[in-house]
Motif scaffolding. Sequence first.
Motif, PDB file in Angstrom:
ATOM      1  N   LYS A 282       0.862  -1.176   0.000  1.00  0.00           N
ATOM      2  CA  LYS A 282       0.000   0.000   0.000  1.00  0.00           C
ATOM      3  C   LYS A 282       0.904   1.234   0.000  1.00  0.00           C
ATOM      4  N   LEU A 283       0.735   2.081  -1.008  1.00  0.00           N
ATOM      5  CA  LEU A 283       1.548   3.286  -1.134  1.00  0.00           C
ATOM      6  C   LEU A 283       0.672   4.529  -1.044  1.00  0.00           C
ATOM      7  N   LYS A 284       1.186   5.548  -0.389  1.00  0.00           N
ATOM      8  CA  LYS A 284       0.519   6.845  -0.373  1.00  0.00           C
ATOM      9  C   LYS A 284       1.258   7.771  -1.322  1.00  0.00           C
ATOM     10  N   ILE A 285       0.502   8.467  -2.170  1.00  0.00           N
ATOM     11  CA  ILE A 285       1.092   9.442  -3.083  1.00  0.00           C
ATOM     12  C   ILE A 285       1.223  10.761  -2.323  1.00  0.00           C
ATOM     13  N   ASP A 286       2.455  11.113  -2.005  1.00  0.00           N
ATOM     14  CA  ASP A 286       2.711  12.302  -1.185  1.00  0.00           C
ATOM     15  C   ASP A 286       2.817  13.578  -2.010  1.00  0.00           C
ATOM     16  N   LYS A 287       3.366  13.472  -3.220  1.00  0.00           N
ATOM     17  CA  LYS A 287       3.542  14.666  -4.055  1.00  0.00           C
ATOM     18  C   LYS A 287       3.723  14.252  -5.506  1.00  0.00           C
TER      19      LYS A 287
END
Length: 393
Positions: A282-287
């Motif tokens: 699971k990855l969060k798109i930070d920028k």
Amino acid sequence: MPIPPHNRRVSRAAVAAIGAAGLIALTSAPAAFGDETAPEMVIGGIEPIDGVEPGSTFDLPVTVANKGTGASEKVWVSYSVTRGLDFAEVPSNCRAQQVPSYDEMPERWIAVCAFDQGLEPGVVYTPEKPLRVKALDRALNDELRVSVGDADPGADENGTPPVAGTAPAVKLVEGQAGGEGSAPFVDVPVTSVNTADYQVKGAALKGSVGDTVTMKVAFSNAGPAWVLTREGDRLVTVVVTPPEGTSVVKPHGFCEAKGEAYVCGTSQRSVNEGGGETYTFKLKIDKRVADAKGSVALSTEARPFDTDKANDKADITLDVPGGGSSGSTGSSTDGSGGSAGGSSSTGDDDATTNGGSLAETGSSTWPITGAAAAAVATGAGTLLIVRRHRARA
């Protein structure tokens, strides 16, 4: 990120080891009290086997002897071969069964041959006709174990029901002295001339800043051979580097952080043809990062059986609206890289091995330590293997 420990049960191998220790203690007790007439069975006469061609056959010329001071009434000789091999024919005084992989032991065939005759001390015997073994198309690095005893070892309760052979029965005859061995069993490597293609598959991710996306990357063995990594040799690992601009919310359970990358182990020391592992993150798109790209790659230890290095690394791309796209690896744009080699995925922490999902087996995995992952990443020590308790066929 620490990996939480899983519940651990006592394995069948451990129970068997405890039981064996108890039997050894019991059988050795009479000798301690002055019984010096017990038989002592040993086996020998067989050396490592190399250069086998898939589809060919070879004989197992073993010897058995009694190094004790008392004669045995009956003899049992057991043969065990891993899944790249099979018995070409089984005599009628032998029974054979297939045993699936469990407790980290690979799938194998077992033949137990009973000889209704005694072994006199100091005499070397050999089967009048050696047992013949066939190398299958998937043969590469296989293992053979031959053992002898004066009691029926019984069947493996995890295997298929034993079936009696149909070839003519064989008996033991006196053989040449020498080469009789010194132990009740011997392990022999069998090496075949074959190849296997390890490969990885990346993923194409898409989302907006702030989104959490699922990333699935895969490792597979396209065959034709299965690969059994021998004890002491390094196992393959998969290095996953997420795209820039993302952070890992949840790594796969087989993976350990090492700097900006994750080093992912395998569920056991063998990889069947068509099998492998799927790693879910699971990855969060930070920028937004223009042309953000990560990768999935195999570890770099020598693999002489794998001559195609072009598929040892693949891209993980990320498309963020307004931030540009780095293209596609051919994976679906929902964030899943899919599974190569016939593997299947079953959830966030699914892992497939040899074509089946661990999530479906109730298997438990052992935690991977940071030290072990570091050893893999730097090329030192033995690399990771996630040990599972039990797998059923």
